[in-house]
Design a protein around this motif. Structure first.
Motif, PDB file in Angstrom:
ATOM      1  N   SER A   1      58.521  43.552  20.524  1.00 18.70           N
ATOM      2  CA  SER A   1      59.606  42.750  21.246  1.00 18.70           C
ATOM      3  C   SER A   1      60.982  43.573  20.830  1.00 18.70           C
ATOM      4  O   SER A   1      61.311  44.107  19.678  1.00 18.70           O
TER       5      SER A   1
ATOM      6  N   GLY B   1      57.953  42.901  25.271  1.00 18.60           N
ATOM      7  CA  GLY B   1      59.039  41.980  25.732  1.00 18.60           C
ATOM      8  C   GLY B   1      60.476  42.489  25.479  1.00 18.60           C
ATOM      9  O   GLY B   1      60.524  42.906  24.325  1.00 18.60           O
TER      10      GLY B   1
ATOM     11  N   TYR C   1      63.521  37.730  24.395  1.00 22.39           N
ATOM     12  CA  TYR C   1      62.697  36.429  24.240  1.00 22.39           C
ATOM     13  C   TYR C   1      63.602  35.429  23.702  1.00 22.39           C
ATOM     14  O   TYR C   1      63.955  35.432  22.694  1.00 22.39           O
TER      15      TYR C   1
ATOM     16  N   CYS D   1      57.716  47.553  30.614  1.00 22.25           N
ATOM     17  CA  CYS D   1      57.705  46.539  30.037  1.00 22.25           C
ATOM     18  C   CYS D   1      56.698  45.598  30.754  1.00 22.25           C
ATOM     19  O   CYS D   1      56.062  45.721  31.786  1.00 22.25           O
TER      20      CYS D   1
ATOM     21  N   TYR E   1      63.074  36.942  29.210  1.00 25.01           N
ATOM     22  CA  TYR E   1      62.200  35.718  29.336  1.00 25.01           C
ATOM     23  C   TYR E   1      62.914  34.687  28.539  1.00 25.01           C
ATOM     24  O   TYR E   1      62.846  34.849  27.263  1.00 25.01           O
TER      25      TYR E   1
END
Length: 465
Positions: free
Chosen positions: A131, A154, A157, A175, A180
Protein backbone atom coordinates in the motif's frame (compact mmCIF):
# COMPACT_ATOMS: atom_id res chain seq x y z
CA UNK A 1 10.38 27.76 -5.81
CA UNK A 2 10.93 30.34 -3.05
CA UNK A 3 11.92 28.76 0.27
CA UNK A 4 10.08 29.74 3.41
CA UNK A 5 12.33 31.40 6.05
CA UNK A 6 13.82 29.15 8.71
CA UNK A 7 12.36 29.46 12.17
CA UNK A 8 14.59 31.11 14.76
CA UNK A 9 16.79 28.69 16.66
CA UNK A 10 14.92 29.41 19.87
CA UNK A 11 11.69 28.19 18.30
CA UNK A 12 13.46 25.28 16.64
CA UNK A 13 14.91 24.23 19.99
CA UNK A 14 11.53 24.59 21.71
CA UNK A 15 9.93 22.36 19.11
CA UNK A 16 12.61 19.73 19.51
CA UNK A 17 12.03 19.82 23.24
CA UNK A 18 8.26 19.50 22.71
CA UNK A 19 8.76 16.46 20.48
CA UNK A 20 11.13 14.91 22.96
CA UNK A 21 8.66 15.29 25.80
CA UNK A 22 6.06 13.62 23.59
CA UNK A 23 8.46 10.65 23.14
CA UNK A 24 8.52 11.20 19.39
CA UNK A 25 11.55 10.46 17.25
CA UNK A 26 12.98 13.51 15.52
CA UNK A 27 14.63 13.82 12.15
CA UNK A 28 17.47 16.34 12.14
CA UNK A 29 16.07 19.72 11.16
CA UNK A 30 12.39 18.83 11.64
CA UNK A 31 10.28 21.71 12.88
CA UNK A 32 7.39 20.40 14.93
CA UNK A 33 5.34 22.10 17.61
CA UNK A 34 1.98 23.70 18.14
CA UNK A 35 1.50 27.10 16.58
CA UNK A 36 4.45 27.00 14.17
CA UNK A 37 4.00 25.71 10.61
CA UNK A 38 7.05 23.96 9.22
CA UNK A 39 8.33 22.89 5.81
CA UNK A 40 10.45 19.78 5.27
CA UNK A 41 12.06 18.84 1.96
CA UNK A 42 13.13 15.41 0.71
CA UNK A 43 14.78 14.10 -2.46
CA UNK A 44 15.74 10.57 -3.51
CA UNK A 45 19.26 11.43 -2.29
CA UNK A 46 20.16 14.07 0.27
CA UNK A 47 21.58 17.44 -0.73
CA UNK A 48 23.80 19.93 1.11
CA UNK A 49 23.53 19.48 4.87
CA UNK A 50 20.66 16.99 4.43
CA UNK A 51 18.71 18.59 7.26
CA UNK A 52 15.50 18.98 5.19
CA UNK A 53 15.34 22.76 5.65
CA UNK A 54 15.30 23.57 1.90
CA UNK A 55 15.73 21.99 -1.52
CA UNK A 56 19.44 22.83 -1.34
CA UNK A 57 19.64 20.95 1.95
CA UNK A 58 17.01 18.30 1.29
CA UNK A 59 16.94 15.16 3.40
CA UNK A 60 17.09 11.74 1.82
CA UNK A 61 13.51 10.56 1.27
CA UNK A 62 13.92 7.13 2.78
CA UNK A 63 10.86 5.27 3.96
CA UNK A 64 12.03 5.42 7.59
CA UNK A 65 12.87 9.13 7.56
CA UNK A 66 9.54 10.03 5.99
CA UNK A 67 7.65 7.91 8.52
CA UNK A 68 9.34 9.71 11.42
CA UNK A 69 8.57 13.09 9.92
CA UNK A 70 4.90 12.24 9.38
CA UNK A 71 4.52 11.26 13.04
CA UNK A 72 5.44 14.80 14.12
CA UNK A 73 3.46 16.86 11.64
CA UNK A 74 0.59 19.11 12.60
CA UNK A 75 -1.76 21.63 11.01
CA UNK A 76 -0.03 23.89 8.49
CA UNK A 77 3.07 21.71 8.09
CA UNK A 78 4.29 20.69 4.63
CA UNK A 79 6.31 17.67 3.58
CA UNK A 80 7.67 18.23 0.07
CA UNK A 81 8.92 15.43 -2.22
CA UNK A 82 11.08 16.49 -5.16
CA UNK A 83 11.50 14.85 -8.57
CA UNK A 84 12.85 11.34 -8.83
CA UNK A 85 12.00 7.77 -7.87
CA UNK A 86 11.11 6.56 -4.37
CA UNK A 87 11.11 2.74 -4.43
CA UNK A 88 8.85 1.00 -1.91
CA UNK A 89 7.71 4.31 -0.40
CA UNK A 90 4.90 3.90 2.12
CA UNK A 91 3.09 6.59 4.10
CA UNK A 92 0.84 6.48 7.16
CA UNK A 93 -1.27 9.41 8.36
CA UNK A 94 -1.95 9.20 12.10
CA UNK A 95 -2.25 12.75 13.43
CA UNK A 96 -4.70 15.43 12.32
CA UNK A 97 -4.46 18.93 10.96
CA UNK A 98 -7.13 21.53 11.53
CA UNK A 99 -10.10 22.72 9.51
CA UNK A 100 -8.73 25.31 7.10
CA UNK A 101 -5.17 24.41 8.12
CA UNK A 102 -4.43 20.87 6.89
CA UNK A 103 -1.20 18.91 6.93
CA UNK A 104 0.12 18.67 3.37
CA UNK A 105 2.25 16.05 1.66
CA UNK A 106 3.11 17.49 -1.72
CA UNK A 107 5.07 16.35 -4.71
CA UNK A 108 6.96 19.04 -6.61
CA UNK A 109 8.50 18.98 -10.07
CA UNK A 110 12.04 20.06 -9.27
CA UNK A 111 13.32 19.38 -12.74
CA UNK A 112 12.35 15.93 -13.99
CA UNK A 113 8.62 15.66 -13.34
CA UNK A 114 6.52 14.81 -10.33
CA UNK A 115 8.02 12.38 -7.79
CA UNK A 116 7.45 8.71 -8.56
CA UNK A 117 6.56 6.14 -5.91
CA UNK A 118 7.16 2.58 -7.13
CA UNK A 119 5.80 -0.59 -5.54
CA UNK A 120 5.87 -4.27 -6.47
CA UNK A 121 2.21 -5.00 -7.37
CA UNK A 122 1.54 -7.21 -10.40
CA UNK A 123 -1.90 -7.46 -11.96
CA UNK A 124 -1.46 -11.19 -12.52
CA UNK A 125 -1.53 -11.68 -8.72
CA UNK A 126 -3.87 -8.90 -7.59
CA UNK A 127 -4.41 -10.05 -4.00
CA UNK A 128 -0.78 -9.34 -3.09
CA UNK A 129 1.23 -6.15 -3.00
CA UNK A 130 2.06 -3.06 -0.92
CA UNK A 131 0.00 0.00 0.00
CA UNK A 132 1.22 3.52 -0.69
CA UNK A 133 -0.84 5.43 1.90
CA UNK A 134 -2.81 4.25 4.93
CA UNK A 135 -4.91 6.74 6.87
CA UNK A 136 -5.63 5.64 10.41
CA UNK A 137 -9.13 5.91 11.85
CA UNK A 138 -9.86 9.49 12.86
CA UNK A 139 -6.86 11.06 11.12
CA UNK A 140 -8.27 14.19 9.52
CA UNK A 141 -7.44 17.34 7.54
CA UNK A 142 -4.68 16.00 5.30
CA UNK A 143 -3.84 16.85 1.69
CA UNK A 144 -1.93 14.57 -0.71
CA UNK A 145 -0.97 16.33 -3.94
CA UNK A 146 1.25 15.79 -6.95
CA UNK A 147 2.56 12.23 -7.23
CA UNK A 148 3.08 9.53 -9.82
CA UNK A 149 2.24 6.23 -8.13
CA UNK A 150 3.01 2.94 -9.82
CA UNK A 151 2.50 -0.74 -8.97
CA UNK A 152 0.73 -0.63 -5.60
CA UNK A 153 -2.02 -3.01 -4.57
CA UNK A 154 -3.72 -0.14 -2.73
CA UNK A 155 -2.82 3.46 -3.39
CA UNK A 156 -4.87 5.12 -0.62
CA UNK A 157 -6.76 3.33 2.15
CA UNK A 158 -8.76 5.33 4.70
CA UNK A 159 -9.86 3.39 7.78
CA UNK A 160 -12.82 5.63 8.57
CA UNK A 161 -14.02 8.67 10.52
CA UNK A 162 -11.63 10.79 8.46
CA UNK A 163 -12.67 14.40 7.90
CA UNK A 164 -11.37 16.94 5.41
CA UNK A 165 -9.21 14.72 3.21
CA UNK A 166 -8.02 16.07 -0.15
CA UNK A 167 -6.33 14.11 -2.94
CA UNK A 168 -5.24 16.02 -6.05
CA UNK A 169 -2.94 15.65 -9.04
CA UNK A 170 -2.28 11.95 -8.67
CA UNK A 171 -1.16 9.92 -11.69
CA UNK A 172 -1.73 6.27 -10.82
CA UNK A 173 -0.83 3.30 -12.98
CA UNK A 174 -1.20 -0.42 -12.27
CA UNK A 175 -2.98 -1.01 -8.98
CA UNK A 176 -5.78 -3.10 -7.53
CA UNK A 177 -7.72 -0.23 -5.95
CA UNK A 178 -6.80 3.41 -6.29
CA UNK A 179 -8.50 5.39 -3.52
CA UNK A 180 -10.53 3.26 -1.07
CA UNK A 181 -12.21 5.25 1.68
CA UNK A 182 -14.10 3.56 4.50
CA UNK A 183 -16.57 5.83 6.22
CA UNK A 184 -16.42 4.22 9.63
CA UNK A 185 -19.70 2.31 9.60
CA UNK A 186 -21.09 4.07 12.69
CA UNK A 187 -24.84 3.44 12.66
CA UNK A 188 -25.46 5.14 16.03
CA UNK A 189 -23.68 8.40 15.23
CA UNK A 190 -23.48 8.40 11.43
CA UNK A 191 -22.48 12.08 11.35
CA UNK A 192 -19.09 11.00 12.70
CA UNK A 193 -18.38 8.92 9.60
CA UNK A 194 -15.93 10.25 7.01
CA UNK A 195 -17.00 13.45 5.29
CA UNK A 196 -15.86 16.61 3.50
CA UNK A 197 -13.67 14.69 1.05
CA UNK A 198 -12.29 15.92 -2.27
CA UNK A 199 -10.61 13.90 -5.03
CA UNK A 200 -9.66 15.92 -8.10
CA UNK A 201 -7.50 16.31 -11.20
CA UNK A 202 -6.20 12.75 -11.16
CA UNK A 203 -5.93 9.71 -13.40
CA UNK A 204 -6.00 5.97 -12.79
CA UNK A 205 -4.72 3.82 -15.64
CA UNK A 206 -4.88 0.03 -15.31
CA UNK A 207 -6.52 -1.40 -12.19
CA UNK A 208 -8.03 -4.79 -11.36
CA UNK A 209 -10.89 -3.61 -9.13
CA UNK A 210 -11.63 0.13 -8.81
CA UNK A 211 -10.15 3.57 -9.24
CA UNK A 212 -12.27 5.17 -6.50
CA UNK A 213 -14.37 3.35 -3.90
CA UNK A 214 -16.48 4.79 -1.06
CA UNK A 215 -17.88 2.42 1.57
CA UNK A 216 -19.44 2.46 5.07
CA UNK A 217 -20.91 5.92 5.42
CA UNK A 218 -18.89 8.57 3.57
CA UNK A 219 -20.84 11.75 2.84
CA UNK A 220 -20.32 15.22 1.44
CA UNK A 221 -17.65 14.04 -0.98
CA UNK A 222 -16.71 15.40 -4.42
CA UNK A 223 -14.82 13.61 -7.18
CA UNK A 224 -13.92 16.03 -9.97
CA UNK A 225 -11.87 15.77 -13.16
CA UNK A 226 -10.88 12.16 -12.58
CA UNK A 227 -10.12 9.80 -15.47
CA UNK A 228 -10.31 6.04 -14.90
CA UNK A 229 -9.29 3.54 -17.59
CA UNK A 230 -9.62 0.07 -16.09
CA UNK A 231 -7.49 -1.43 -18.84
CA UNK A 232 -9.93 -3.93 -20.33
CA UNK A 233 -9.39 -7.68 -20.51
CA UNK A 234 -5.73 -7.76 -19.36
CA UNK A 235 -6.79 -6.21 -16.03
CA UNK A 236 -10.07 -8.08 -15.58
CA UNK A 237 -8.61 -10.34 -12.89
CA UNK A 238 -10.85 -9.54 -9.92
CA UNK A 239 -14.58 -9.73 -9.30
CA UNK A 240 -15.70 -7.15 -10.00
CA UNK A 241 -14.21 -4.50 -12.28
CA UNK A 242 -15.96 -1.20 -11.36
CA UNK A 243 -14.16 2.07 -12.01
CA UNK A 244 -16.13 4.21 -9.53
CA UNK A 245 -17.91 2.11 -6.89
CA UNK A 246 -20.11 2.89 -3.88
CA UNK A 247 -21.25 -0.38 -2.26
CA UNK A 248 -22.71 1.17 0.90
CA UNK A 249 -22.59 -0.25 4.42
CA UNK A 250 -24.34 -3.59 3.86
CA UNK A 251 -23.11 -3.90 0.27
CA UNK A 252 -26.63 -3.75 -1.13
CA UNK A 253 -28.12 -6.43 1.14
CA UNK A 254 -29.93 -4.07 3.54
CA UNK A 255 -30.40 -0.38 4.28
CA UNK A 256 -28.28 1.22 7.01
CA UNK A 257 -27.77 4.65 8.64
CA UNK A 258 -24.13 4.19 7.67
CA UNK A 259 -24.79 4.05 3.94
CA UNK A 260 -22.80 6.48 1.79
CA UNK A 261 -24.70 9.53 0.56
CA UNK A 262 -24.41 12.98 -0.97
CA UNK A 263 -21.43 12.18 -3.18
CA UNK A 264 -20.96 14.14 -6.41
CA UNK A 265 -18.94 13.18 -9.48
CA UNK A 266 -18.12 16.06 -11.83
CA UNK A 267 -16.43 15.70 -15.21
CA UNK A 268 -15.28 12.15 -14.53
CA UNK A 269 -14.72 9.45 -17.13
CA UNK A 270 -14.76 5.65 -16.82
CA UNK A 271 -13.51 3.27 -19.51
CA UNK A 272 -12.94 -0.42 -20.19
CA UNK A 273 -14.15 -2.28 -17.11
CA UNK A 274 -14.09 -5.94 -18.09
CA UNK A 275 -15.11 -9.15 -16.36
CA UNK A 276 -15.37 -12.20 -18.59
CA UNK A 277 -17.44 -15.01 -17.06
CA UNK A 278 -17.69 -17.16 -20.15
CA UNK A 279 -21.29 -18.23 -20.75
CA UNK A 280 -22.50 -16.56 -17.53
CA UNK A 281 -23.38 -12.90 -17.03
CA UNK A 282 -20.46 -10.56 -17.55
CA UNK A 283 -20.06 -7.81 -14.96
CA UNK A 284 -17.84 -4.76 -15.22
CA UNK A 285 -19.23 -1.22 -14.73
CA UNK A 286 -18.09 2.35 -15.17
CA UNK A 287 -20.04 3.90 -12.29
CA UNK A 288 -21.81 1.60 -9.81
CA UNK A 289 -23.84 2.17 -6.63
CA UNK A 290 -25.57 -0.37 -4.40
CA UNK A 291 -28.88 -0.31 -2.55
CA UNK A 292 -28.95 1.85 0.54
CA UNK A 293 -26.71 4.56 -0.87
CA UNK A 294 -28.58 7.72 -1.82
CA UNK A 295 -28.27 11.20 -3.29
CA UNK A 296 -25.38 10.35 -5.61
CA UNK A 297 -24.97 12.84 -8.48
CA UNK A 298 -23.08 12.71 -11.77
CA UNK A 299 -22.49 15.95 -13.69
CA UNK A 300 -20.75 16.01 -17.09
CA UNK A 301 -19.53 12.42 -16.70
CA UNK A 302 -18.82 9.80 -19.37
CA UNK A 303 -18.70 6.00 -19.47
CA UNK A 304 -17.33 3.97 -22.38
CA UNK A 305 -16.84 0.32 -23.34
CA UNK A 306 -17.54 -1.66 -20.19
CA UNK A 307 -18.79 -5.24 -20.34
CA UNK A 308 -21.88 -4.44 -18.25
CA UNK A 309 -23.22 -1.01 -17.31
CA UNK A 310 -21.78 2.36 -18.11
CA UNK A 311 -23.82 3.22 -15.05
CA UNK A 312 -25.30 0.55 -12.75
CA UNK A 313 -27.42 2.48 -10.26
CA UNK A 314 -29.15 0.74 -7.36
CA UNK A 315 -29.18 3.81 -5.10
CA UNK A 316 -32.13 6.10 -4.46
CA UNK A 317 -32.42 9.68 -5.68
CA UNK A 318 -29.56 9.46 -8.16
CA UNK A 319 -29.10 12.37 -10.56
CA UNK A 320 -27.33 12.42 -13.94
CA UNK A 321 -26.92 15.61 -15.97
CA UNK A 322 -24.99 16.07 -19.23
CA UNK A 323 -23.76 12.48 -19.03
CA UNK A 324 -22.72 10.24 -21.92
CA UNK A 325 -22.78 6.43 -21.98
CA UNK A 326 -21.56 4.64 -25.12
CA UNK A 327 -20.29 1.24 -26.12
CA UNK A 328 -21.24 -0.47 -22.86
CA UNK A 329 -23.47 -3.56 -22.84
CA UNK A 330 -26.26 -1.71 -21.03
CA UNK A 331 -25.34 1.92 -21.19
CA UNK A 332 -27.35 3.01 -18.16
CA UNK A 333 -28.89 0.43 -15.78
CA UNK A 334 -31.19 1.60 -13.00
CA UNK A 335 -32.69 -0.45 -10.19
CA UNK A 336 -33.47 2.41 -7.78
CA UNK A 337 -34.77 5.93 -8.40
CA UNK A 338 -33.08 8.43 -10.68
CA UNK A 339 -33.46 11.51 -12.85
CA UNK A 340 -31.54 11.90 -16.13
CA UNK A 341 -31.24 15.30 -17.80
CA UNK A 342 -29.54 16.01 -21.14
CA UNK A 343 -27.88 12.61 -21.44
CA UNK A 344 -26.81 10.34 -24.32
CA UNK A 345 -27.15 6.54 -24.38
CA UNK A 346 -25.84 5.21 -27.68
CA UNK A 347 -24.19 2.32 -29.52
CA UNK A 348 -24.45 -0.31 -26.80
CA UNK A 349 -22.88 -3.63 -27.74
CA UNK A 350 -22.82 -7.21 -26.51
CA UNK A 351 -19.33 -8.30 -25.37
CA UNK A 352 -20.33 -11.85 -24.39
CA UNK A 353 -22.19 -13.92 -21.80
CA UNK A 354 -25.88 -13.84 -21.00
CA UNK A 355 -28.06 -10.74 -21.13
CA UNK A 356 -28.50 -8.57 -24.17
CA UNK A 357 -27.46 -4.96 -24.80
CA UNK A 358 -29.67 -1.90 -24.46
CA UNK A 359 -29.52 1.86 -24.18
CA UNK A 360 -31.52 2.45 -21.00
CA UNK A 361 -32.25 -0.56 -18.79
CA UNK A 362 -34.66 -0.70 -15.84
CA UNK A 363 -35.72 -3.54 -13.60
CA UNK A 364 -37.61 -4.26 -10.39
CA UNK A 365 -39.29 -1.23 -8.84
CA UNK A 366 -37.11 1.35 -10.59
CA UNK A 367 -38.55 4.85 -10.82
CA UNK A 368 -36.91 6.99 -13.47
CA UNK A 369 -37.50 10.36 -15.11
CA UNK A 370 -35.63 11.17 -18.33
CA UNK A 371 -35.62 14.70 -19.77
CA UNK A 372 -34.09 16.18 -22.93
CA UNK A 373 -32.01 13.11 -23.69
CA UNK A 374 -31.09 11.06 -26.75
CA UNK A 375 -31.23 7.24 -26.80
CA UNK A 376 -30.07 6.10 -30.21
CA UNK A 377 -28.46 3.30 -32.21
CA UNK A 378 -28.16 0.84 -29.36
CA UNK A 379 -27.99 -2.83 -30.27
CA UNK A 380 -30.99 -4.47 -28.67
CA UNK A 381 -33.88 -2.31 -27.44
CA UNK A 382 -33.24 1.38 -27.02
CA UNK A 383 -35.19 1.13 -23.76
CA UNK A 384 -35.59 -2.20 -21.95
CA UNK A 385 -37.61 -2.74 -18.77
CA UNK A 386 -36.91 -6.30 -17.66
CA UNK A 387 -38.86 -8.12 -14.93
CA UNK A 388 -40.57 -5.01 -13.60
CA UNK A 389 -42.50 -5.13 -10.35
CA UNK A 390 -45.51 -3.12 -9.24
CA UNK A 391 -44.49 0.49 -8.91
CA UNK A 392 -41.90 0.42 -11.71
CA UNK A 393 -42.25 3.71 -13.57
CA UNK A 394 -40.52 5.45 -16.46
CA UNK A 395 -41.36 8.97 -17.64
CA UNK A 396 -39.54 10.31 -20.70
CA UNK A 397 -39.98 13.98 -21.63
CA UNK A 398 -38.74 16.01 -24.60
CA UNK A 399 -36.38 13.28 -25.73
CA UNK A 400 -35.37 11.41 -28.89
CA UNK A 401 -35.43 7.60 -29.05
CA UNK A 402 -34.52 5.83 -32.25
CA UNK A 403 -32.40 3.91 -34.68
CA UNK A 404 -30.82 5.42 -37.81
CA UNK A 405 -30.12 2.14 -39.61
CA UNK A 406 -32.13 0.91 -42.57
CA UNK A 407 -33.88 -1.96 -40.78
CA UNK A 408 -36.23 -1.10 -37.89
CA UNK A 409 -35.20 -1.99 -34.33
CA UNK A 410 -37.20 -2.44 -31.15
CA UNK A 411 -37.41 0.93 -29.47
CA UNK A 412 -39.10 0.14 -26.15
CA UNK A 413 -39.52 -3.31 -24.61
CA UNK A 414 -41.31 -3.28 -21.26
CA UNK A 415 -42.80 -5.95 -19.01
CA UNK A 416 -46.47 -5.74 -18.08
CA UNK A 417 -46.00 -4.28 -14.62
CA UNK A 418 -44.10 -1.25 -15.92
CA UNK A 419 -45.78 2.11 -16.34
CA UNK A 420 -44.19 3.98 -19.26
CA UNK A 421 -45.19 7.56 -20.07
CA UNK A 422 -43.83 9.44 -23.07
CA UNK A 423 -44.27 13.22 -22.99
CA UNK A 424 -43.40 15.25 -26.11
CA UNK A 425 -40.90 12.56 -27.03
CA UNK A 426 -40.11 11.50 -30.61
CA UNK A 427 -39.67 7.83 -31.58
CA UNK A 428 -38.08 6.89 -34.92
CA UNK A 429 -37.27 3.42 -36.27
CA UNK A 430 -35.11 4.24 -39.28
CA UNK A 431 -32.96 7.13 -40.34
CA UNK A 432 -35.37 8.75 -42.82
CA UNK A 433 -38.10 8.95 -40.17
CA UNK A 434 -36.01 10.65 -37.54
CA UNK A 435 -34.37 14.00 -36.93
CA UNK A 436 -31.12 14.96 -38.55
CA UNK A 437 -28.06 14.99 -36.32
CA UNK A 438 -24.81 16.90 -36.69
CA UNK A 439 -23.00 13.60 -37.19
CA UNK A 440 -23.60 10.48 -35.12
CA UNK A 441 -20.41 8.45 -34.70
CA UNK A 442 -19.87 5.22 -32.78
CA UNK A 443 -16.43 6.19 -31.48
CA UNK A 444 -17.45 9.63 -30.19
CA UNK A 445 -15.40 10.76 -27.18
CA UNK A 446 -18.11 13.03 -25.80
CA UNK A 447 -16.67 16.35 -26.94
CA UNK A 448 -18.27 18.69 -29.45
CA UNK A 449 -21.76 18.69 -30.92
CA UNK A 450 -21.91 15.41 -32.91
CA UNK A 451 -25.05 14.21 -31.10
CA UNK A 452 -26.93 17.51 -31.32
CA UNK A 453 -30.02 17.28 -33.52
CA UNK A 454 -30.63 19.92 -36.16
CA UNK A 455 -34.45 19.77 -36.15
CA UNK A 456 -35.33 20.61 -32.55
CA UNK A 457 -32.18 22.12 -31.08
CA UNK A 458 -32.20 22.24 -27.29
CA UNK A 459 -35.97 21.76 -27.09
CA UNK A 460 -35.75 17.99 -27.57
CA UNK A 461 -33.00 15.51 -27.05
CA UNK A 462 -29.41 15.98 -25.95
CA UNK A 463 -27.74 19.30 -26.74
CA UNK A 464 -24.18 20.34 -26.05
CA UNK A 465 -22.55 23.65 -26.88
Amino acid sequence: MENRPHLPMTIRSWRQMFASFGKLSLISGALIGQGFAADYYVLPESAGTGDGSSWDNAAKGSREAVASQLEMMQGGDHLYFGSGEYPSMALTFTASGEEGNPIKVQGVDTGSGLPVAIGSFKKENPSKGPSFLKINEGASYWTLDGFQIKNYKGVVYGRGKNIGLTFTNLEVTDCRIGIYLKGGGDVVNPDTNSHDIRIADSSFIGFTKSAVRFEDGNYNATVENVFADAGGEPYGKDPFHMAFFIPGHKKGKAYSPADDHHITFINCEARNSHYDRGKKYWNGDGFATERGTHDISFINCRAFNSTDGGWDIKSDNAYLENCIAMGNKRNIRIWGSAKLVNCVMAYSKHPGGTGGPSGLFLTGTAKVVVENSTIVNNHGPQVHIEKPKDGCELIIRDSLIGWTGEEPKTLIRAGKAANVELVETILFETGPQGPEFVGLVEDWDGSGDAFNNLDHGSEKGFNQE
